[in-house]
Write an enzyme that holds these catalytic residues in place. Structure first.
Site, PDB file in Angstrom:
ATOM      1  N   CYS A  53     -28.882 -54.948  35.215  1.00 33.71           N
ATOM      2  CA  CYS A  53     -30.273 -54.587  35.497  1.00 33.71           C
ATOM      3  C   CYS A  53     -30.479 -53.869  36.827  1.00 33.71           C
ATOM      4  CB  CYS A  53     -31.181 -55.798  35.386  1.00 33.71           C
ATOM      5  SG  CYS A  53     -30.807 -57.141  36.501  1.00 33.71           S
ATOM      6  N   HIS A 117     -35.794 -56.398  41.781  1.00 36.38           N
ATOM      7  CA  HIS A 117     -34.335 -56.487  41.613  1.00 36.38           C
ATOM      8  C   HIS A 117     -33.560 -55.277  42.133  1.00 36.38           C
ATOM      9  CE1 HIS A 117     -31.865 -59.405  38.969  1.00 36.38           C
ATOM     10  NE2 HIS A 117     -32.232 -59.940  40.109  1.00 36.38           N
TER      11      HIS A 117
END
Length: 129
Positions: A53, A117
């Protein structure tokens, strides 16, 4: 002069090509996403830079391979070694050109909602749009 189009970019993790009704799934229906897909523009020819991710998000935002700036892992607090002066976190460098900044130069207002993230917030290079 015409108004520029609104842009809503939805990036999801761990979602396969046919996992939504708008792409033909027979069971999973998401009426709001299906309507956006029906009334908007669907971009269907693409590659992700990595199956992870953090680097995948970085690649999508920069249009560049995240390996070029060392982002090869998921940005996660568990990867920080407290015995090192420099954290073992490969975060998105502040000087990388990113889509939201380019859109801002074109007069757009930008924002991000949801999972970041791309850096740890206490690291000075964390990006805020």
């Amino acid at each position: 002069m015409r108004n520029p189009p609104n842009i809503i970019w939805i990036l999801t993790d761990e979602l396969g090509w046919g996992d939504l009704g708008c792409f033909g799934h027979a069971v999973i229906k998401m009426p709001s996403l299906d309507q956006l897909a029906r009334e908007g523009c669907r971009l269907t020819r693409f590659y992700v830079t990595t199956p992870l991710c953090s680097p995948s998000r970085a690649g999508a935002l920069t249009g560049r391979d995240p390996n070029r700036y060392g982002m090869v892992h998921v940005v996660d607090r568990g990867m920080v070694n407290p015995h090192l002066a420099v954290p073992e976190v490969h975060h998105l460098p502040v000087d990388e050109p990113v889509l939201p900044k380019v859109l801002q130069l074109a007069g757009y207002r930008t924002g991000a909602i949801g999972k970041w993230h791309l850096s740890l917030t206490e690291i000075e290079s964390a990006i805020a749009w």
